[in-house]
Structures are given as C-alpha cells and as structure tokens.
Design an enzyme around this catalytic site. Sequence first.
Site, short mmCIF file in Angstrom:
data_model
loop_
_atom_site.label_atom_id
_atom_site.label_comp_id
_atom_site.label_asym_id
_atom_site.label_seq_id
_atom_site.Cartn_x
_atom_site.Cartn_y
_atom_site.Cartn_z
N CYS A 168 -7.85 19.25 -33.10
CA CYS A 168 -6.97 19.38 -31.94
C CYS A 168 -6.72 18.03 -31.28
O CYS A 168 -5.59 17.71 -30.91
CB CYS A 168 -7.58 20.35 -30.93
SG CYS A 168 -9.27 19.94 -30.42
N ARG B 60 -13.89 20.42 -41.07
CA ARG B 60 -14.15 19.13 -40.41
C ARG B 60 -13.04 18.17 -40.76
O ARG B 60 -12.49 18.21 -41.87
CB ARG B 60 -15.50 18.55 -40.87
CG ARG B 60 -15.96 17.30 -40.15
CD ARG B 60 -16.29 17.59 -38.69
NE ARG B 60 -16.92 16.48 -38.01
CZ ARG B 60 -16.27 15.54 -37.32
NH1 ARG B 60 -14.95 15.55 -37.27
NH2 ARG B 60 -16.93 14.59 -36.71
#
Length: 633
Positions: free
Chosen positions: A608, A335
């Site tokens: 991303c 994360r």
Amino acid sequence: MLRRRARPSTFLRSARSLHASTHRRRELFDPNNVERASDEVDVCIVGGGPAGLSAAIRLKQLEQEKGREVRVVVLEKGAEIGSHILSGAVIEPRALNELLPDWQSRPDHPLTQPTTRTSMRFLTSNRSFRIPQPPQMAKLGTYIVSLSRVTAWLGAIAEELGVEVYPGFAGAGLVYSDDGRSILGVRTNEVGLDRAGRMKDAFEPGMEFRARVTLLAEGAHGSLSKEAIRRFGLREGRDPQTYGIGVKEVWRVDPSQYRPGEVVHTMGWPLDFKTYGGGWSYHMADGLVSIGLVIGLDYENPYLSPYREFQRMKHHPYFRTLLSGNSTRIAYGARTLNEGGLQSIPKLHFPGGALIGCSAGFVNVPKIKGTHNAMKSGMLAAEAAYAALDDPSSEASTDMSAYETALRHSWVYSDLHEVRNVRPSFRTPLGLWGGVAYSGLDTLILKGRTPWTFRNKAQTSDAAHTRRASDCEPIAYPPFEPPLSTDLLTSVALTGTNHAEDQPCHLRVRRYALASAPTDAGAEGTVAQPENYEESSSARQEHVRKNVGEYAGLLGRACPAAVYEYVDDEGGATASGEDAEAKSSETESWGGKKLVINSQNCIHCKLCDIKVPTQDITWTVPEGGGGPKYTIT
C-alpha cells in the site's frame, strides 16, 4: 529465554511503572510528555532477518577474535524470530559459508534440500514450453529452504553467542542528536493505546535504545529506513527503488507429484505483455512445494489484483497437475521485494549508522535471490561497526563510511553489477518483449560487460506508472475452484495474523507537504528537517476522491490481505462530482464512498505504501508482536 534478555525487559517494566496512574491512562497519549526508559548499547540492529542476524553474529565473532566486548541488541517486531519472514527462497550459501564455515556439521541446520535441477517455462493459457534460462538462475549448489526457519535458526545461534534478541519489540522511531544531524539509536513502540490514542490500563511507553551504531535491517521499504533515506538525502544521485509483490503458498503435495530439489520458474501467462513478473514452483524438503507469483509494482492497470492473478495461475494445467491428488495447502503469505538493482541502492551510511540487507536493496533479480547479498552486507557492516567503535573520534557520531567502501569492493557489488541492466531493460523504449530479448543477450552473452547502464532519468516511481481506470480495461477473473484456489480471506487465515484489536491504526492516511514527503524517489529533504504532514478528514476525503474517482479503488484489489475497502457511506454523500464534494465536505467520504482500513488483517507486505497512486498511505509499525506468524514460508 536467555538470562541476558531479562535485563532490558526488567529495566523497561520498572521504568514504565512510572506511568501507572489510572487518571493518566485515561488521557490522550502525548509523545512529548512521556518519560521513557533508556538503555545504552554498542550496536542496535532493527530487524531480525538474515541481514540483521548475520551482522549480530559477525559482531560477536569479532568480539571473540579480538577480545573487546560489544553489547549487541536485535529488535524484531515479530512475535518470534522468523515469524515475519517470507520468501520463495532458493539460497546461494556463499555468505553462509563465510559466516559459519561449519554450518553443515550443525545437526539442527535447516538447509536440508539441495537444488537438483532447474528449468524455466513459458506459459500460455493452457500450455507450457521449456525455454532457455539465464545462467545465473541455472546454477546448482543452492538450497531450497523456508527462509522463516533459516532465520529462526540464525537467531538461536546469535543468542548462543550472547546477542540480546528481543522479538515483539518494534522499532518505531529514530532517536536523533539535538541538532538532528546524527542518529543516536531507536525508540520502540508504545503498547496499550486504544484506537483513539488514549492510554489503557496496560499502557507502557516505548523505550529508547541508545547506540553508538544503529543498523537498519527492516527489509524492503522499512519505515525507519524510509525516514533515514529522506532525512539524510541518501538517494541523491540514485534511481528510485522499484519493487515487486510476491504472493506465495506452501503445499504438501501428493507423493506422485513430488520431485525433491526441483526448481521451476515461469513467465508469460497469466500476466499480459505489459506487466513484468513470473511464477515459480520449488520442491522443498519433506514433501513440501513452494509456489508463487511475483508481479512488478510498476504495473499500469489499476484493475489488476496480484492475489487473483496468482489464484488464476494455479488453474493452468501445469500447476493444476502439480497440486492434484492428495495435496493440501498449508501456508499463504505475501511480501514486497526490491527490484531496482545496483542503480537503486542508496548511499548506505548515515551519521551513526547504516542500511543493510533489503533496507538498501541487494536482490539479484535475474537470479531471483537476495539472501546471500543481504547476509554479506550485514557481515561487512558488522566489521565496519566493530572497527568504528574503537575510534575515539567517533564518540559524537560513529562514521560507517568504511562499510560502503567495503561493499563496493566485495562480491556483492560484482554480483549486482553484472545484471544491472536486466530489470531496467523492461522499462526502456524496447518494451516488454524487447526487455526479454535484451535480458537474454545480456545474461547469456554480454554478462554485464557493457559501457552503458540503464537509468531511470525521470525518477519515476512504481506508483507513478499507474494509469487511470478510464484508460484501462477491467479484468474478468475466473471463479475460485476450492481447494485449488480460494477467496482471499480464506488464504489470510493461513497466515496466523493477529493484532491487538483496540490499538491505533498503523496504516496512516497522511497528506505530506511536498518538501518533506518521505518517498524513495528523491532527496528533497534536508538534514534536521522534520516531516510535515496532515492527518485529517479532508486528507482522507481527498484520498477517496482520487483513488475511487480516478483509479477505481486500486488498493481494494492490490492489497493481498483485504486490508483496504472503499464502501458505501450510508450517512454521507450519494451524488458525484461537484455535488458530492459539497455534500461531503464535513466527512471523510466522496461520491458516497468512504475508506475502511481493516488493519487487523495486515500481513506487513508494504504494498500500500509503495503502490497507492496518491502516495498518501504511510505504513508504520503496530504494537510489537502483531502481524503474521509465518513458520514454513
């Protein structure tokens, strides 16, 4: 399931039945030609993490104290509360003590392993040395926990108090007033679209939750938070948010290696002197150990793989010994987390709502803790929201400015102010080693009592720090050594990740018009200005051209879930340069390469969207309930 949960679900099903025509479902979905169910609530909270649930619990406590009912709804995209929560969590219970003073008397509470000792170690390739640690990191009175379990526990308490908690409902869009100048609520995602955007037999349109107050508690780099920040210019005058990627595993270690309550942080190897980051090992309850590595996403070398760096870290003698004997890996996850600190916190309120928790960014980087600040921000927002609902003048657009004022006068602000220069010191002319020296001076002696504040005057994002591959050396990673270290897909299997196979890809390649690009880096957008972007073959081709041609396909290494691949396009161009561009002008490929997005692997880390050098990947929510199924992370 509580009885209160049935009301919107039944309402939603009956409203969605209006779209039961087989002919209709064979058509392309048109969001401008759909009748949506709508429900009126007082407060809609997007995100069932520590901040969102603390806000919900506090609202219901105020209801009990003051006697005026408030309808509170929490929308959570995970299949269950806690299933999308991941953190290497050592919790400072300050906010929890305020929210639930009797929490220790609750027999089901998950804070069962207090921290017994802490240390910091500097790693070389084969040795480790104990070094001084920041006093903020050395404090005891904390608990080593699975944040997933803590969140599930808070969710149960919220439901007991009457909060309507809806897991599997992804907040997909903001509902605006007619003039676009305020937020009136949230729209959930459509369910039952195929990859081409056509309506399947099970199609159900999203539902609108119209709310007097909308609280965005999505975590770091949430999609709705990004939109609100851009649309209302909330980052004007602030630094861009910066991030790290945390990659972690949970192991059941051999009893000979288990030291309950021990907290160890590491710095140095395997990262080079240009890359910010560090590792950890936390000895949790029940013989479990959380280990992980955080790497600042301002890293320069596109050949770096956070996952491979983490697997290499486990080859160090310190971790090899820890995980030796009868040890078993039981969980994996990753994360992004906020690292910008005080300077990067945007304006916290907008007409009709506010940002709470990591949607705003309250992580104390030297402490490596943010849960206490996230929870407190939710509690302060709840108090401001409850008071604002009493104000008849706020019917059109609820004013949440009192929340920002309260937070600036709270211990959250002083907690972050003291360490405001620590993480930014690593991006000054002092360099990495200068940052280490300055951080030691600031945390041990100065304690933030300085007249200066380091700022990101150039407004440089993490993505912009990436250097071209031609300027960098490829990184040769060692082979895996199962079961100590394994390939990426073996690890992803431990996350329980699942998405409906035939649904639209939630990872969009979008070429944004400059003035409406939804980045964290500025406030170029103006109120009521819609996002202006293009999704096309040429946009994907340009993505491949830049990311393969200049950055060696960075996302193929950076993503910790093997979502992105740049593969040979057997039917496309095989040349390079101008010839390739001419031959592939009608396709999505460039230089014989094309982008493949394995969205079913996505564990919702958001790397991303943050790190891609071209800033043309936009993370959107998939169908509600999709994604990882964390239970012990």
